[in-house]
Write a protein that holds these residues in place. Structure first.
Motif, mmCIF file in Angstrom:
data_model
loop_
_atom_site.group_PDB
_atom_site.id
_atom_site.type_symbol
_atom_site.label_atom_id
_atom_site.label_comp_id
_atom_site.label_asym_id
_atom_site.label_seq_id
_atom_site.Cartn_x
_atom_site.Cartn_y
_atom_site.Cartn_z
ATOM 1 N N TYR B 57 -13.161 -10.340 18.548
ATOM 2 C CA TYR B 57 -12.745 -11.460 19.395
ATOM 3 C C TYR B 57 -13.664 -12.676 19.221
ATOM 4 N N LEU B 59 -16.830 -13.003 19.859
ATOM 5 C CA LEU B 59 -17.911 -13.177 20.823
ATOM 6 C C LEU B 59 -19.262 -12.787 20.226
ATOM 7 N N PRO B 79 -14.014 -17.166 20.648
ATOM 8 C CA PRO B 79 -12.781 -16.672 21.249
ATOM 9 C C PRO B 79 -11.609 -17.651 21.100
ATOM 10 N N ALA B 80 -11.899 -18.948 21.138
ATOM 11 C CA ALA B 80 -10.820 -19.925 21.007
ATOM 12 C C ALA B 80 -10.155 -19.787 19.637
ATOM 13 N N ARG B 83 -8.029 -16.699 19.571
ATOM 14 C CA ARG B 83 -6.751 -16.918 20.256
ATOM 15 C C ARG B 83 -5.781 -17.681 19.371
ATOM 16 N N PHE B 91 -9.964 -7.806 29.253
ATOM 17 C CA PHE B 91 -11.314 -7.299 29.455
ATOM 18 C C PHE B 91 -11.330 -6.197 30.503
ATOM 19 N N SER B 95 -12.012 -11.202 33.324
ATOM 20 C CA SER B 95 -12.582 -12.530 33.197
ATOM 21 C C SER B 95 -11.684 -13.507 33.923
ATOM 22 N N ALA B 109 -7.600 -20.517 29.932
ATOM 23 C CA ALA B 109 -7.766 -19.748 28.701
ATOM 24 C C ALA B 109 -6.978 -20.358 27.556
#
Lengths: 308, 518
Positions: B57, B59, B79-80, B83, B91, B95, B109
């Motif tokens: 993801y 992170l 993460p952006a 996505r 999660f 979140s 998000a």
């Protein structure tokens, strides 16, 4: 009480409330992002002294205001690097910033104490300023007061309808969740802290260039602290910050009003009014636990480290 | 799988390695996820599942190795970026932002693709209806149940084009019925071509749902299989290795001499998000384990606080030990009367993080002769701590080690051992194996059964319904501060307890079960 007196009280109320409004709006944005900056008083004083000295030496009031803002931002960056970059305790860092700013501003301003400048003059808007009662209060002020109206509207809109406003609120509520969905937590907090610094710097400049155009050591006289109390008083709501700022402004000129009316009440006693009001509001707010918990930004004052 | 792929795998991991100071979280991990495949990532706590999914993801940056997305090498920045590629993640610890509405949460998000909120709210309603997850976009998240919050997380992934959905232990917060509903949604998603990475340590769920499984142990891939073709035992073996005992069935007993009697316990919570206890009545008998199931946040904390004596109650007669009412007694007085308590939070409540194991042993053990005339006997305390460490196989350098430096499972063994060594007549244990690996969980279960067989009354509150069925002699469930009927474990089923967890029981059920057990 005649109408002229009321008109003048309202006018003075807004003038006195303006620095409180500016500082409190900045601190509100900062706290909404989860950062508690207790250094407002220090940033305010640095803005005041730098703005005054710049205006005095250059003869340009606008340059004074500009440098006041830059001084505030610089101070807030100092706070940001320590409290956000190094994850130091925010309360301790903020207190240190206030002490540092108080001392440094006194040092810088030693040779300029009591020197006069031609301060910023009010600019009465034609026609509008002739409205009874509120005309003078709203439309015969100086440019910084008008600017404070605009900044209030901007911050109000920011939190009500803008996406960045939503991001600031999210970061202040749960930075870990914000980080997990990819929001820039640190950048948001830095920007919020810098906005707080800019507003405090501007408010400082307003004090020494417009409100009482001179520099005296410690001239902010606790306004940074009142503004901090004001944010809590307003329960982190933008519109209440405006009302609170003017209310606190009114409280701090009440002794003049009472003198004019022939009462004698100790100005020291009246000076505690803002704080007493804040305590009262806190008590009222905490009666309802759910509301109280939902009002304050949930991660206020807690440091954040992305890897944890 | 021998024939060449017409389409490349959705995601390929090659040699992913990530080291943290003192720990190799991922050691050269390979993984393939096909389009439309539900792929299980199975492993114990600490096996490296979380790190791996954070790598996917964006992170966490891996130290070595590469990722291929639809066959092409890619470096997922954050993460952006993930996505944008079509990777969504649900999660384990949600979140979400409690003070914001469902729509605002999802807008955050989505970034700049969110569009205006009313349009987004409409899309949220459409998606949630389509996948059978009812959701009101205008509700603020703090008003939602845990199951509904998970829906928000899932819908958040589905309102944008999605190719890979990662779910981290998604069923740990759901009732068995909610799990079924979730599985229906996930199967529908997969049938539409979305790949799903399902992270879990629950074997029967993996067998019921997943097409393929990759098993991690201590940071390495320890096996790959088709879960339907494996037994739960063989899967567990791959998870824990050969030398760890896997839990067994324990004989159930029926006891009838009550030690703890709770009658009409009601309490208003002072926490704004807490739950009010509503007239709770039950007995815990000498020589039995009573299990109380329930999704977290249904009154467990409040019940445990009232029983341990940390929270005051108005009706002092509501809680009885054999010698009388204890409702007004302090935690210490209750301990002196034979109670021991294992709280949910290990650090901060079960143990003081910055104190040594020896001092932590003293904290509840002081009533057992470790303190004489106000003076601490350090020799006895050390011996006591050493005994706990030895008997319960706590992995630690020694008694002077700080509690905070122990792993969750080890610390839990220490805390449970500390309480059991005091030979309590009543042990109240909250989530005794939460976050504990299978080996340690088995050790803890055995210790509880042994204590039971010595004649102690034991109350276990847990979210893990499988665990409760394994060790409890009788079982009940909490929902919204109400207690379900309590039945002997052999006479009930996971389905029935699941319905209780969802609040599907009536007062007459409760009353009739009370008369049966009395």
């Amino acid at each position: 009480m005649d109408i002229d007196l009321i008109t003048n009280i309202l006018y003075a109320m807004v003038r006195t409330g303006t620095p409180l409004l500016l500082v409190a709006l900045g601190e509100l944005v900062c706290e909404k992002s989860g950062v508690l900056n207790l250094g407002q008083e220090g940033m305010l004083l640095m803005g005041a002294v730098v703005g005054f000295v710049a205006a005095l030496l250059s003869g340009s009031l606008m340059l004074g205001f500009l440098l006041a803002i830059i001084a505030g931002v610089t101070m807030s960056l100092l706070f940001g690097v320590i409290a956000l970059g190094f994850n130091a305790n925010q309360v301790a860092t903020g207190l240190a910033l206030t002490i540092f700013g108080t001392g440094l501003s006194a040092f810088i301003g030693t040779e300029f104490v009591g020197k006069p400048i031609n301060g910023l003059d009010p600019y009465a808007l034609p026609l509008l300023s002739d409205i009874p009662l509120i005309g003078k209060m709203l439309f015969a002020q100086d440019l910084v007061v008008y600017l404070s109206f605009g900044l209030f509207a901007a911050v109000y809109w920011f939190f009500r309808s803008s996406r960045p406003g939503l991001v600031v609120k999210a970061v202040g509520e749960n930075p870990h969740a914000a980080n997990a969905i990819g929001l820039p937590v640190m950048r948001t907090r830095y920007l919020a802290v810098m906005f707080g610094g800019a507003m405090a710097g501007l408010a400082g400049g307003y004090l020494s260039i417009a409100y009482t155009p001179l520099w005296v050591e410690n001239m902010s006289a606790g306004r940074g602290w009142i503004a901090l109390a004001l944010v809590v008083f307003a329960s982190w709501k933008v519109e209440r910050v405006l009302l609170g700022a003017w209310l606190f402004g009114l409280a701090s000129i009440l002794h003049l009003v009472f003198q004019g009316l022939g009462f004698s009440i100790s100005s020291n006693l009246l000076a505690i009014l803002p704080y007493a009001a804040t305590i009262l509001v806190l008590v009222l707010l905490s009666r309802n636990q759910v509301r109280a918990r939902l009002l304050a930004p949930m991660s206020l004052g807690k440091s954040f480290h992305a890897s944890s | 799988m021998a024939e060449p792929h017409v389409t490349p795998p959705r995601l390929t991991l090659r040699g992913i390695t990530k080291a943290y100071p003192g720990c190799l979280a991922n050691d050269s991990i390979d993984l393939n996820i096909e389009p439309a495949e539900i792929h299980a990532l199975l492993g114990e706590n600490g096996a490296g599942k979380s790190t791996l999914m954070k790598v996917i993801y964006g992170l966490v940056k891996p130290d070595h190795g590469e990722l291929l997305w639809d066959g092409l090498p890619i470096d997922i920045r954050d993460p952006a970026h993930a996505r944008k590629l079509g990777i969504g993640m649900v999660f384990q610890h949600f979140s979400l932002f409690e003070t914001l509405t469902v729509t605002e949460n999802i807008a955050l998000a989505l970034g700049d693709d969110a569009g205006d909120l009313p349009t987004l709210a409409k899309r949220i309603s459409e998606v949630s209806t389509r996948y059978g997850m009812a959701l009101n976009p205008d509700r603020e998240v703090h008003t939602l149940s845990v199951g509904e919050r998970q829906r928000v997380e899932i819908v958040r992934c589905l309102v944008q084009p999605i190719k890979l959905l990662i779910l981290d232990e998604p069923t740990s917060v759901l009732t068995p019925q909610e799990v079924e509903t979730l599985f229906v949604t996930l199967r529908q998603l997969a049938s539409e071509g979305c790949s799903i990475l399902f992270i879990s340590h629950k074997l029967h769920e993996v067998r019921a749902l997943c097409h393929h499984a990759t098993i991690l142990r201590a940071g390495r891939v320890s096996g790959e299989c088709t879960p339907q073709e494996e037994s739960s035992e063989s899967l567990a073996r791959m998870m824990v290795g050969d030398d760890t005992p896997i839990s067994t069935d324990y004989p159930k007993v029926l006891a009838d001499e009550p030690f703890l009697q709770v009658r009409g316990l009601s309490r208003l919570s002072e926490d704004p998000f807490g739950v009010d206890l509503q007239s709770i009545s039950f007995d815990v008998h000498t020589g039995e384990i009573l299990g109380i199931a329930g999704v977290a946040g249904n009154g467990q904390e409040e019940l445990l606080g009232a029983l341990s004596g940390e929270n005051e109650i108005d009706n002092h007669d509501a809680i009885h030990f054999p010698h009388g009412a204890v409702g007004q007694l302090s935690p210490r007085q209750r301990r002196a009367a034979g109670m021991a308590f294992v709280p949910e939070e290990r650090l901060g409540r079960g143990a003081v993080p910055d104190m040594s194991l020896k001092d932590n042993a003293l904290l509840t053990g002081f009533l057992t002769g470790l303190v004489k005339k106000g003076m601490i006997s350090h020799r006895k305390t050390r011996t006591f701590a050493e005994q706990i460490i030895e008997r319960y196989r706590v992995k630690t350098p020694g008694t002077e080690t700080h509690a905070a430096s122990l792993s969750g499972g080890n610390l839990q063994k220490f805390i449970i051992g500390r309480e059991i060594m005091q030979q309590p007549k009543l042990l109240i244990a909250a989530h005794p194996t939460w976050g504990v690996d299978i080996g340690a969980a088995t050790a803890i279960h055995k210790a509880l059964i042994e204590l039971r067989d010595k004649g102690a009354a034991i109350l276990v509150v847990s979210e893990d319904i499988d665990e409760l069925f394994q060790i409890s002699d009788r079982i009940g469930a909490l929902c919204h501060g109400r207690l379900s009927p309590i039945k002997p474990t052999p006479q009930t089923s996971i389905n029935e307890v699941g319905r209780w967890m969802a609040g599907d029981f009536s007062e007459t059920d409760v009353a009739s079960s009370a008369t049966v057990s009395a």
